[in-house]
Design an enzyme around this catalytic site. Sequence first.
Site, mmCIF file in Angstrom:
data_model
loop_
_atom_site.group_PDB
_atom_site.id
_atom_site.type_symbol
_atom_site.label_atom_id
_atom_site.label_comp_id
_atom_site.label_asym_id
_atom_site.label_seq_id
_atom_site.Cartn_x
_atom_site.Cartn_y
_atom_site.Cartn_z
ATOM 1 C CB CYS A 53 23.294 -27.490 -41.553
ATOM 2 S SG CYS A 53 24.991 -28.350 -41.723
ATOM 3 C CG HIS A 74 23.467 -23.237 -41.745
ATOM 4 N ND1 HIS A 74 24.457 -23.425 -40.632
ATOM 5 C CD2 HIS A 74 23.788 -24.153 -42.735
ATOM 6 C CE1 HIS A 74 24.967 -24.363 -41.066
ATOM 7 N NE2 HIS A 74 24.802 -24.734 -42.350
ATOM 8 C CG ASN A 114 28.376 -25.227 -42.600
ATOM 9 O OD1 ASN A 114 27.837 -25.493 -41.521
ATOM 10 N ND2 ASN A 114 27.781 -25.832 -43.731
#
Length: 331
Positions: free
Chosen positions: A125, A258, A288
């Site tokens: 990520c 993020h 996500n």
Amino acid sequence: MQTLGSFMIYTRIVGSGSFLPTTVVSNNSLAKDLLSRGIHTSDDWIVQRTGIKQRYLAKDDINTSYMAVESAKMALTDSGINASDIDLIIVATSTPDCIFPSTACIVQSKLNANRAAAFDLQAACSGFVYALSTAESFICSKKAKNVLIIGSEKFSRILDWNDRSTCVLFGDGAGAFVLTASYDCGILSSCISSDGSISDILSVSGHFEKGEIKGSPFVKMDGQSVFKNAVKVLEESARAVCNKACVDISNVNWFIPHQANIRIIKMLGRRLNVSDDKFIITVDKHANTSAASIPLAFNVARLDGRIKNGDLVLIQGVGGGFTWGSSLVRI
Ligand SMILES: CC(C)(COP(=O)(O)OP(=O)(O)OC[C@H]1O[C@@H](n2cnc3c(N)ncnc32)[C@H](O)[C@@H]1OP(=O)(O)O)[C@@H](O)C(=O)NCCC(=O)NCCS
């Protein structure tokens, strides 16, 4: 940023783009689908623990390179730079089309970016902030002038749809930046970091060996450890890049961390003493999307007029590895 003679060379974001698959899956619809297989979850649980209300999921015929190319075309149009003038393409992804060729090479071919070198970057990520920092190094060392960076993920491919603690958290999508060397403004400071000693808190251990898959092909996560470590490193790296650029955190216009969990973002805001309205939030709509989450969020705020030229934006990634990084950018 790099000083060359009396000139500062910056890495400037001159274009952004994004792509989301057409299928939107709400929490209620996902909960219904999971219940048909005996797995219990609810919209209430998902919203309260994560802030996620829906996610976009790619159908079988949409892969990571397709989404990457679509987001890249939008970023190139936005920048006014031709694909043939791109020197380097970096695709951040944990869900490449195949082991090789790299997704970046597939993108290069589909864009006819004939002059570009192309490679994939895997930092889970954190992939997009790693790509941004890598691109900055190429630009500031004059090894490249125009760089296309993309975060693209078909994360639904590596989710165990029988594991409610992970499958509700992620979505698919892609986002891209076109970056160019500038004497005016751009990245003021950046950092990337890793701690491989805690790699087991978030991983996909599977790999091919002699024609078989060894290990798990699915995401495994210790949610609470990831949560605690994410808040800690995001706070530390936010302070580090601001200090390096001699910028007070109160002068940053927009924060784009993020997009994994609204509670991580709110806790970060409290620790940095930054109000909620300075955070760009898309986790509610996109869930996500791993390496794609930051450029997707950036593009939403650029298109709706919140992020304007001259703004100071703090971009932050965190994820498997364990990895993290931040870039402070003057738009
Ligand atoms: C994953 C996360 C939302 C779980 O929240 P949590 O408060 O830590 O929840 P726990 O894992 O302690 O589980 C609490 C209970 O909810 C249950 N649960 C887990 N997933 C569930 C779901 N989708 N629906 C309903 N219940 C669920 C658990 O089984 C557990 O039940 P129990 O108390 O009967 O054992 C949270 O830890 C988190 O957000 N971590 C960070 C994850 C992240 O951001 N990852 C990506 C980083 S790049």
